[in-house]
Design a protein around this motif. Sequence first.
Motif, short mmCIF file in Angstrom:
data_model
loop_
_atom_site.label_atom_id
_atom_site.label_comp_id
_atom_site.label_asym_id
_atom_site.label_seq_id
_atom_site.Cartn_x
_atom_site.Cartn_y
_atom_site.Cartn_z
N THR A 48 1.06 -1.03 -0.07
CA THR A 48 -0.26 -0.09 0.03
C THR A 48 0.87 1.47 0.05
N GLU A 49 1.89 1.06 0.87
CA GLU A 49 3.03 2.32 0.81
C GLU A 49 3.35 2.54 -0.56
N GLN A 50 3.86 1.61 -1.52
CA GLN A 50 4.42 1.67 -2.82
C GLN A 50 3.34 2.52 -3.64
N VAL A 51 2.15 1.77 -3.67
CA VAL A 51 0.94 2.62 -4.31
C VAL A 51 0.90 4.07 -4.02
N SER A 52 0.69 4.14 -2.75
CA SER A 52 0.42 5.53 -2.11
C SER A 52 1.38 6.41 -2.46
N PHE A 56 1.18 6.55 -7.33
CA PHE A 56 0.00 7.46 -7.48
C PHE A 56 0.50 9.00 -7.76
N PRO A 57 1.69 9.40 -7.00
CA PRO A 57 2.32 10.73 -7.32
C PRO A 57 2.52 11.30 -8.72
N VAL A 58 3.04 10.19 -9.31
CA VAL A 58 3.45 10.47 -10.57
C VAL A 58 2.51 11.17 -11.73
N TRP A 59 1.29 10.61 -11.33
CA TRP A 59 -0.17 11.19 -12.44
C TRP A 59 -0.04 12.63 -12.16
N SER A 60 0.23 13.24 -10.96
CA SER A 60 -0.09 14.28 -10.76
C SER A 60 0.99 15.44 -11.46
N TYR A 61 2.53 14.61 -11.49
CA TYR A 61 3.57 15.52 -11.92
C TYR A 61 3.62 15.47 -13.32
N SER A 62 3.11 14.40 -13.90
CA SER A 62 3.10 14.20 -15.43
C SER A 62 1.94 15.32 -16.19
N TYR A 63 0.94 15.32 -15.18
CA TYR A 63 -0.19 16.24 -15.79
C TYR A 63 0.14 17.70 -15.84
N LEU A 90 -4.54 6.16 -23.30
CA LEU A 90 -5.47 5.31 -22.31
C LEU A 90 -5.21 3.79 -22.77
N PHE A 91 -5.10 3.62 -23.85
CA PHE A 91 -4.81 2.08 -24.33
C PHE A 91 -3.54 1.71 -23.91
N ILE A 92 -2.22 2.52 -23.98
CA ILE A 92 -1.04 2.31 -23.46
C ILE A 92 -1.02 1.99 -22.07
N ASN A 93 -1.92 2.88 -21.14
CA ASN A 93 -1.86 2.77 -20.05
C ASN A 93 -2.40 1.47 -19.34
N THR A 94 -3.59 0.95 -20.19
CA THR A 94 -4.31 -0.02 -19.71
C THR A 94 -3.34 -1.35 -20.02
N GLY A 104 8.64 0.41 -11.31
CA GLY A 104 8.95 1.45 -12.33
C GLY A 104 7.87 1.53 -13.35
N ALA A 105 7.37 0.38 -13.79
CA ALA A 105 6.42 0.07 -14.98
C ALA A 105 5.36 0.83 -14.67
N MET A 106 4.63 0.52 -13.11
CA MET A 106 3.48 1.31 -12.80
C MET A 106 3.55 2.76 -12.85
N GLN A 107 4.77 3.20 -12.51
CA GLN A 107 4.99 4.67 -12.40
C GLN A 107 4.96 5.24 -13.98
N ALA A 108 5.51 4.37 -14.84
CA ALA A 108 5.55 4.76 -16.32
C ALA A 108 4.08 4.80 -16.44
N SER A 109 3.35 3.89 -16.39
CA SER A 109 1.69 3.81 -16.75
C SER A 109 1.17 5.05 -16.08
N ARG A 110 1.46 5.37 -15.11
CA ARG A 110 0.79 6.57 -14.40
C ARG A 110 1.22 7.80 -15.09
N PHE A 111 2.40 7.91 -15.58
CA PHE A 111 2.59 9.05 -16.26
C PHE A 111 2.05 9.01 -17.56
N VAL A 112 1.71 7.95 -18.32
CA VAL A 112 0.86 7.93 -19.75
C VAL A 112 -0.47 8.29 -19.25
#
Length: 495
Positions: A48-52, A56-63, A90-94, A104-112
Motif C-alpha cells: 500500500t505504501e508503494q502504491v500511495s 500515484f504521485p507520478v500522475w500529478s507530476y506528469s499532468y 489510455l490504451f497504452i496505460n491499460t 517502475g512500470a507502474m510509475q510509467a503507466s501513471r505518467f501515460v
Amino acid sequence: MMETVRRWRSDWRFPTGVLCAYRFFSTVKPLDPFSVPYLTGPDKNLTTEQVSNDIFPVWSYSYLCVLVPVFLLTDWLRYKPVVVLQCVALFINTAMLLWTESVGAMQASRFVLGVAAACGVATSSYIYSIIDEKWYWKATSYCGSAKHLGYMLGSALGQLLVSFNLITYDNILVLTLALIAVALLASLLLPTPRQSMFFRHRRAARRTSRDASITQEHNIQAQQIYTVESETVRQPQSDARNEEEENVSKCEDQTKKDGRVLLQMWRDILDCYSSRRLLYWSVWWILATVGFNHMGGYSQVLWENVAPSRNNSVYNGGVEAVSHLLGAAVAYGVGFADINWEVRGQPVLSVCTGLVGATLFLMTFINNIWICYASYVVCCCMETLSMTVATYQIAADLSTERYALVFGANTFAALTLQNIMTSIVVDSEGLGLDIVVQFIIYSSYFTAIAIAFALHALWWTTRSGNKELKPLDNNETELNPDPTLSEPKLKSVKN
C-alpha cells in the motif's frame, strides 16, 4: 448520395454524437474503482505504501508537465489529433497495467495516464470549434451526460464482475482494452475543424483571400507574358532564389503571428482576472480542485487501510456508481434551482466546503468501511454542487475563447499547488506520510478553506448591507453599489 452524406457530416448532430460515443467508451473503466486492490493483490503484489507514496504521485507530476504543451498543441493541431492521442495514451496505460508488474512500470503507466488527462482539454473544447454557437448548450449537455454515464456504468459493471467473481482482474483489463479500441475508432471518425480558436482562427478565410490575390496576380502575369514577348524569358535561378526568400519570409511572418497570439492570450488572461468576482470564484475553484483531487485519488488507499481487500468484500465500484449517479442528479437539479447564486453562492461554497472537511474527519477517525463509503458519497455530492456553482459563476461572463483560457490557467494553478502538496505530504521523497495522517491534513485543508471563505462571505454581506445613500443632482437618491458588482462585464470585450 455523396451530397447527402456531406450534409449529414456537417450537421451538429454528427460530431456531437461521435464525441458522445467517444467519451462514453473511453470512460467505461470497470477496474478503476479496484485499482488499489488490484495493485496490492496477488496480481502485482505491491504494498500500500508503494502504491500511495511512489506510484500515484507520478500522475500529478506528469499532468502538470504536459498540460501547457498539450493546450497549445490542441489549438495548433485543431483538436482531433490530440483527441486521438488521448485514446492511444489510455490504451497504452491499460496495456501496461495488464502486462507489466514492477514499480517502475507502474510509475510509467501513471505518467501515460497523466498525458491522457492533459489531453482532456481537447475533448472538452473540441465541440465548440466544430458546431454553431446556437447548439453549444445542447452539445455540452449531451457530452457531459455521456461522460457521467460511462463512469457510472463502468463502476457498476466492475462491481458486478468482482462481487460475483465472474472474471479476473486481468480479464477486466482485456475488456477495457476492447472498449478503448471502440473509442479509438470513434475518435478517428471525428471531423477535423476548419479553424481553431487562437493560432488558426479564421485561417480558411485568410487562405481564400490569399488564393484570390495569387490567382489575380497570375492572370496579370499571363497577360503581360502574352503582350510583351521579352517577359516570356524566365531566369530559373532567379525564380528559385525568389521562392526561397518568399518561404523564409513566410516562416518569419508565421513566427511573428504565433508570438502575437501568445501575447494576446496573456493579455486576455490578465484582463479576465482583473474582475474581482471572477478572481474570487477562481481562487476557490483552484483550492477546492486540489483538495478534491487528493480526496478522490487516495480514498481507495484509505479504504484498503480500513478494510483490506484480501480479507473483506470490496464494494468500491458500487460506491463510485452511486456517487456518479447522485452527482449527476445534483448537477441536473442545480439548473432548476431558483437561487440567486451571485448572492447565495458564497455561503453555499462555505457550507459545502465545511461539510467536506467534517465528513473527511469522520471518514478518517471512525474505523468503519461503511462510514467511509457513505462519507465519500456525501463528499462527491458536495463536490458536484459546489464545483457546478463555481464553474457557472466563472464562465457566466466569458466568451468561448476566454473560457478555455481561464479554465486552462486555473487548472495549471491547481496542478501546481497539488504537486507542491503531493511532493511534501505524499511522495516518498518528501515526508511520505501515512494515509491516515494524509486525510487528517486534507480534512484540515478543507476546514481552513471553509473558514476563510465564510469570513469573506460575512464581510461581503455586511458591506453590501451597509450601502450608503448617495445624493443626486435632482435631489433623488440611489444606492451606491458594491464595487465588486459594478465592474464592467467581460462580455463587453469579447472578440
